[in-house]
Design an enzyme around this catalytic site. Structure first.
Site, mmCIF file in Angstrom:
data_model
loop_
_atom_site.group_PDB
_atom_site.id
_atom_site.type_symbol
_atom_site.label_atom_id
_atom_site.label_comp_id
_atom_site.label_asym_id
_atom_site.label_seq_id
_atom_site.Cartn_x
_atom_site.Cartn_y
_atom_site.Cartn_z
ATOM 1 N N LYS A 1 0.804 -1.232 0.000
ATOM 2 C CA LYS A 1 0.000 0.000 0.000
ATOM 3 C C LYS A 1 0.837 1.283 0.000
ATOM 4 O O LYS A 1 0.427 2.290 -0.549
ATOM 5 C CB LYS A 1 -0.938 0.007 1.209
ATOM 6 C CG LYS A 1 -1.989 -1.085 1.194
ATOM 7 C CD LYS A 1 -3.270 -0.593 0.599
ATOM 8 C CE LYS A 1 -4.365 -1.616 0.394
ATOM 9 N NZ LYS A 1 -4.380 -2.836 1.149
ATOM 10 N N GLU B 1 -9.929 6.226 2.760
ATOM 11 C CA GLU B 1 -10.825 5.205 3.292
ATOM 12 C C GLU B 1 -9.971 4.002 3.629
ATOM 13 O O GLU B 1 -8.902 3.827 3.044
ATOM 14 C CB GLU B 1 -11.887 4.826 2.253
ATOM 15 C CG GLU B 1 -11.416 3.845 1.174
ATOM 16 C CD GLU B 1 -10.312 4.386 0.264
ATOM 17 O OE1 GLU B 1 -10.306 5.605 0.020
ATOM 18 O OE2 GLU B 1 -9.452 3.593 -0.182
ATOM 19 N N SER C 1 1.471 -9.873 -0.986
ATOM 20 C CA SER C 1 1.175 -8.440 -0.875
ATOM 21 C C SER C 1 1.368 -7.852 0.512
ATOM 22 O O SER C 1 1.561 -6.649 0.648
ATOM 23 C CB SER C 1 -0.255 -8.182 -1.356
ATOM 24 O OG SER C 1 -1.164 -9.012 -0.659
HETATM 25 C C1 PLP Z 1 -5.295 -3.918 0.928
HETATM 26 C C2 PLP Z 1 -4.619 -5.183 0.707
HETATM 27 C C3 PLP Z 1 -4.972 -6.023 -0.360
HETATM 28 C C4 PLP Z 1 -6.141 -5.769 -1.271
HETATM 29 O O1 PLP Z 1 -6.044 -4.615 -2.033
HETATM 30 P P1 PLP Z 1 -5.669 -4.659 -3.560
HETATM 31 O O2 PLP Z 1 -5.942 -3.291 -4.022
HETATM 32 O O3 PLP Z 1 -6.540 -5.688 -4.208
HETATM 33 O O4 PLP Z 1 -4.233 -5.028 -3.648
HETATM 34 C C5 PLP Z 1 -4.233 -7.175 -0.561
HETATM 35 N N1 PLP Z 1 -3.224 -7.507 0.261
HETATM 36 C C6 PLP Z 1 -2.876 -6.736 1.302
HETATM 37 C C7 PLP Z 1 -1.752 -7.174 2.169
HETATM 38 C C8 PLP Z 1 -3.551 -5.552 1.563
HETATM 39 O O5 PLP Z 1 -3.193 -4.798 2.601
#
Ligand code: PLP
Length: 397
Positions: A90, A112, A379
């Site tokens: 993020k 948000e 992610s």
């Molecule tokens: C917010 C988040 C997501 C989902 O958001 P995307 O916009 O689909 O990437 C996925 N993995 C993590 C670790 C997140 O914090």
């Protein structure tokens, strides 16, 4: 391939700008500013500086040999966004938009958040760039992500609870947009994913596409060729498109997005907008959207607050229809299995969002060949989710 999006923000029939008149000027101003900074060397250097020295980029590419041996087929690699400052991908986008807000002379950002990861990234960027920060969050999410709420407050952000609707991300987004309409003179709306009105889906994709550009260089350096499969979880879709984008033209690579099937896609408790939704309009964009017979937005459900969104970025809708990317649903239960597998075999606790991508490996890996390369976008890290995991697995431990 057609240029996507077109000048009005359309990815095929999706995307666009479905907003009130009062926001048109702000959206135009943002689009113009974004076009300028894209070509501006000084801006790009400054962003590079923060990405490298503050966020910790480039993030590592790790070969998971134990996990690969467990499946006994192809080689599995992880793109380690979990190692970035604040624990997920993020921050890449928050830094880009934070610097853009300053360029526009804004002194305040609103955001948000669902899981709280984007709220923490926004509050962090506000600190380091000297901006004021207000984060809207549904009261349901506030309850299940208490640690991130406390972090945002420590960072000096104001967290405004949202009591309307399903009291989750969808409603927090409505409130953030409302705030932006009212305070557009001094405020930038820092959207956390590739959703919302043009130019956000395009702009957030480009801030996140650093993930795929790095991955491409890294895998070529380590293995000397491109991967066979790419795998990422899809909430709004920013880590996925950021990871996929540099590979879309390589038609031989099979690209897979995994969305949250919650209690199962036959139940009404899921967030599988691409599998079960129909095109509709939410938050200023047209995209696949979970809706009931009357076209009312359905409430999304997932064990993972970050995937709990009833729609998805318009570019993913386009990529689904075109067949370039395949999307599959993975349940809460299978995501938890993925969480346990990575934790036990590799000593890495993933967030519950990418655990959904891991939950798809038992289906994918048997189809792979010995030397196939599978890269998964990890992610984020799991610290924020340990309480949730404990609730679900606790009884069995
Ligand atoms: C917010 C988040 C997501 C989902 O958001 P995307 O916009 O689909 O990437 C996925 N993995 C993590 C670790 C997140 O914090």
């Amino acid at each position: 391939m057609k240029k996507n999006p077109d000048s009005k923000g359309h990815f095929g029939p999706y995307g666009g700008r479905y907003i009130p008149e009062t926001l048109s000027r702000a959206a135009e101003e943002l689009t113009r500013a974004y076009q300028e900074i894209k070509k501006d060397k000084k801006f790009q250097e400054e962003l590079r500086y923060y990405l490298d020295t503050y966020a910790g980029r480039p993030s590592k590419l790790y070969e998971a040999k134990n996990l690969s041996a467990y499946f006994g087929r192809g080689r599995i690699f992880f793109k380690r966004e979990d190692l970035c400052h604040t624990g997920s991908h993020k921050l890449n986008n928050a830094l880009g938009q934070g610097l853009l807000a300053k360029r526009l002379g804004k002194t305040r950002i609103v955001a948000e958040t669902g899981a709280g990861q984007h709220g923490v990234a926004s509050a962090t960027v506000a600190c380091v760039l000297g901006l004021k920060c207000v984060v809207y969050m549904g009261v349901v999410d506030i309850a299940r992500q208490a640690l991130n709420v406390y972090k945002m407050k420590l960072l000096g952000a104001e967290v405004r609870p949202v009591h309307s609707g399903s009291k989750t991300l969808k409603d927090a987004t409505n409130e953030a947009i409302r705030d932006w309409v009212t305070n557009v003179e001094d405020t930038h709306y820092l959207i956390g994913s590739v959703v919302g009105m043009h130019p956000y889906p395009m702009m957030v994709r480009e801030f996140q596409s650093v993930i795929g550009r790095e991955t491409r260089q890294q895998i070529l350096k380590v293995v000397g060729r491109l991967p066979n499969y790419l795998l990422a979880c899809v909430g709004g879709g920013s880590n996925a498109i950021g990871f996929f984008y540099a590979f879309l033209k390589d038609r031989n690579i099979r690209i897979i997005g995994v969305e949250a099937a919650g209690a199962g896609i036959q139940s009404s408790h899921h967030a599988a907008s691409l599998t079960k939704g129909k095109p509709g309009i939410l938050h200023g964009m047209k995209s696949y959207l979970l809706q009931d017979k009357d076209g009312q937005v359905q409430i999304a459900h997932s064990i993972s607050a970050g995937l709990d969104y009833p729609s998805v970025g318009p570019e993913h809708s386009y990529l689904k229809d075109s067949g370039r990317v395949s999307y599959y649903p993975v349940t809460d239960r299978d995501a938890l299995c993925g969480f346990e597998l990575l934790t036990k075999l590799e000593g890495i606790m993933p967030a519950l969002e990418p655990s959904h991508a891991l939950g798809y490996l038992p289906k994918l890996m048997p189809k792979t060949k010995k030397n196939d390369i599978v890269i998964v976008c990890l992610s984020g890290r799991g610290d924020k989710d340990i309480d949730t995991v404990k609730q679900y697995l606790g009884a069995e431990k």
